[in-house]
Design a protein around this motif. Structure first.
Motif, PDB file in Angstrom:
ATOM      1  N   MET A 116       0.644  -1.241  -0.063  1.00  0.00           N
ATOM      2  CA  MET A 116       0.189  -0.015  -0.161  1.00  0.00           C
ATOM      3  C   MET A 116       0.854   1.086  -0.024  1.00  0.00           C
ATOM      4  O   MET A 116       1.853   1.258   0.760  1.00  0.00           O
ATOM      5  N   ALA A 117       0.487   2.317  -0.810  1.00  0.00           N
ATOM      6  CA  ALA A 117       1.381   3.401  -1.033  1.00  0.00           C
ATOM      7  C   ALA A 117       1.265   4.283   0.406  1.00  0.00           C
ATOM      8  O   ALA A 117       0.293   4.199   1.086  1.00  0.00           O
ATOM      9  N   SER A 118       2.382   5.009   0.790  1.00  0.00           N
ATOM     10  CA  SER A 118       2.385   5.787   2.037  1.00  0.00           C
ATOM     11  C   SER A 118       2.845   7.000   1.521  1.00  0.00           C
ATOM     12  O   SER A 118       3.662   7.415   0.776  1.00  0.00           O
ATOM     13  N   VAL A 119       1.964   7.956   1.916  1.00  0.00           N
ATOM     14  CA  VAL A 119       2.146   9.275   1.732  1.00  0.00           C
ATOM     15  C   VAL A 119       3.559   9.917   2.254  1.00  0.00           C
ATOM     16  O   VAL A 119       3.995  10.632   1.790  1.00  0.00           O
ATOM     17  N   GLU A 120       3.856   9.463   3.320  1.00  0.00           N
ATOM     18  CA  GLU A 120       5.249   9.730   3.864  1.00  0.00           C
ATOM     19  C   GLU A 120       6.406   9.577   2.985  1.00  0.00           C
ATOM     20  O   GLU A 120       7.536  10.006   2.896  1.00  0.00           O
ATOM     21  N   ASP A 121       6.202   8.416   1.887  1.00  0.00           N
ATOM     22  CA  ASP A 121       7.138   8.143   1.042  1.00  0.00           C
ATOM     23  C   ASP A 121       6.973   8.607  -0.430  1.00  0.00           C
ATOM     24  O   ASP A 121       7.504   8.030  -1.327  1.00  0.00           O
ATOM     25  N   LYS A 122       6.086   9.510  -0.610  1.00  0.00           N
ATOM     26  CA  LYS A 122       5.766  10.022  -1.980  1.00  0.00           C
ATOM     27  C   LYS A 122       6.835  10.719  -2.498  1.00  0.00           C
ATOM     28  O   LYS A 122       7.391  11.411  -1.635  1.00  0.00           O
ATOM     29  N   TYR A 123       6.953  10.609  -3.848  1.00  0.00           N
ATOM     30  CA  TYR A 123       8.073  11.395  -4.540  1.00  0.00           C
ATOM     31  C   TYR A 123       7.716  12.962  -4.582  1.00  0.00           C
ATOM     32  O   TYR A 123       6.496  13.256  -4.505  1.00  0.00           O
ATOM     33  N   PRO A 124       8.501  13.515  -4.319  1.00  0.00           N
ATOM     34  CA  PRO A 124       8.557  15.151  -4.116  1.00  0.00           C
ATOM     35  C   PRO A 124       8.036  15.675  -5.483  1.00  0.00           C
ATOM     36  O   PRO A 124       7.284  16.832  -5.674  1.00  0.00           O
ATOM     37  N   ASP A 125       8.264  14.985  -6.641  1.00  0.00           N
ATOM     38  CA  ASP A 125       7.769  15.102  -8.178  1.00  0.00           C
ATOM     39  C   ASP A 125       6.165  15.523  -8.048  1.00  0.00           C
ATOM     40  O   ASP A 125       5.834  16.112  -9.177  1.00  0.00           O
ATOM     41  N   ASN A 126       5.529  14.561  -7.415  1.00  0.00           N
ATOM     42  CA  ASN A 126       4.102  14.588  -7.484  1.00  0.00           C
ATOM     43  C   ASN A 126       3.721  16.046  -7.289  1.00  0.00           C
ATOM     44  O   ASN A 126       3.886  16.837  -6.393  1.00  0.00           O
ATOM     45  N   VAL A 127       2.680  16.314  -8.018  1.00  0.00           N
ATOM     46  CA  VAL A 127       1.839  17.814  -7.801  1.00  0.00           C
ATOM     47  C   VAL A 127       0.993  17.530  -6.573  1.00  0.00           C
ATOM     48  O   VAL A 127       0.489  16.367  -6.254  1.00  0.00           O
ATOM     49  N   PRO A 128       0.494  18.455  -6.030  1.00  0.00           N
ATOM     50  CA  PRO A 128      -0.443  18.481  -4.933  1.00  0.00           C
ATOM     51  C   PRO A 128      -1.795  17.906  -5.048  1.00  0.00           C
ATOM     52  O   PRO A 128      -2.183  18.214  -6.163  1.00  0.00           O
ATOM     53  N   GLY A 129      -2.472  17.149  -4.280  1.00  0.00           N
ATOM     54  CA  GLY A 129      -3.667  16.874  -4.806  1.00  0.00           C
ATOM     55  C   GLY A 129      -3.788  15.245  -4.069  1.00  0.00           C
ATOM     56  O   GLY A 129      -3.008  14.591  -3.355  1.00  0.00           O
ATOM     57  N   MET A 130      -4.979  14.787  -4.486  1.00  0.00           N
ATOM     58  CA  MET A 130      -5.262  13.378  -3.834  1.00  0.00           C
ATOM     59  C   MET A 130      -4.540  12.105  -4.402  1.00  0.00           C
ATOM     60  O   MET A 130      -4.167  11.404  -3.717  1.00  0.00           O
ATOM     61  N   PHE A 131      -3.916  12.057  -5.573  1.00  0.00           N
ATOM     62  CA  PHE A 131      -3.056  10.942  -6.137  1.00  0.00           C
ATOM     63  C   PHE A 131      -1.851  11.074  -6.233  1.00  0.00           C
ATOM     64  O   PHE A 131      -1.280  12.457  -6.114  1.00  0.00           O
ATOM     65  N   TYR A 132      -0.916  10.294  -5.838  1.00  0.00           N
ATOM     66  CA  TYR A 132       0.718  10.395  -5.517  1.00  0.00           C
ATOM     67  C   TYR A 132       1.227   8.997  -6.000  1.00  0.00           C
ATOM     68  O   TYR A 132       0.591   7.915  -5.766  1.00  0.00           O
ATOM     69  N   VAL A 133       2.489   8.983  -6.081  1.00  0.00           N
ATOM     70  CA  VAL A 133       3.153   7.741  -6.328  1.00  0.00           C
ATOM     71  C   VAL A 133       4.348   7.802  -5.396  1.00  0.00           C
ATOM     72  O   VAL A 133       5.104   8.919  -5.211  1.00  0.00           O
ATOM     73  N   ASP A 134       4.418   6.570  -4.710  1.00  0.00           N
ATOM     74  CA  ASP A 134       5.646   6.619  -3.621  1.00  0.00           C
ATOM     75  C   ASP A 134       6.710   5.882  -4.139  1.00  0.00           C
ATOM     76  O   ASP A 134       7.047   5.467  -5.528  1.00  0.00           O
ATOM     77  N   THR A 135       7.690   5.815  -3.382  1.00  0.00           N
ATOM     78  CA  THR A 135       9.019   5.153  -3.806  1.00  0.00           C
ATOM     79  C   THR A 135       8.982   3.515  -3.850  1.00  0.00           C
ATOM     80  O   THR A 135      10.137   3.035  -4.190  1.00  0.00           O
ATOM     81  N   GLN A 136       7.800   3.115  -3.949  1.00  0.00           N
ATOM     82  CA  GLN A 136       7.713   1.657  -4.353  1.00  0.00           C
ATOM     83  C   GLN A 136       7.667   1.619  -5.696  1.00  0.00           C
ATOM     84  O   GLN A 136       7.804   0.164  -6.125  1.00  0.00           O
TER      85      GLN A 136
END
Length: 78
Positions: A1-21
């Motif tokens: 499961m994705a972790s907001v603490e591990d999301k890449y800084p490239d993601n724009v702010p908002g509901m969806f993000y990609v993390d380091t997995q």
């Protein structure tokens, strides 16, 4: 499961993000090309644009469900 603490800084702010997995498999970029792109130097995907309509929202949800390593998260923030 994705972790907001591990999301890449490239993601724009908002509901969806990609993390380091992320394993750079192309699934999200193929499923929702208007919202996900690749960091060529790092070899991972990230959200460059949050969904702006129902079609993009459906594609982002589909990408999240299809991610083989569950690296895409939805924190519910809009």
């Amino acid at each position: 499961m994705a972790s907001v603490e591990d999301k890449y800084p490239d993601n724009v702010p908002g509901m969806f993000y990609v993390d380091t997995q992320c394993i750079d498999c192309d699934v999200c970029r193929d499923t929702a090309p208007n919202n996900f792109t690749r960091n060529d130097d790092g070899g991972y995907s990230y959200v460059y644009k949050q969904p702006e309509n129902d079609e993009e929202m459906e594609q982002c949800m589909e990408a999240m469900d299809a991610c083989p390593v569950e690296a895409i998260g939805n924190d519910g923030a809009e």
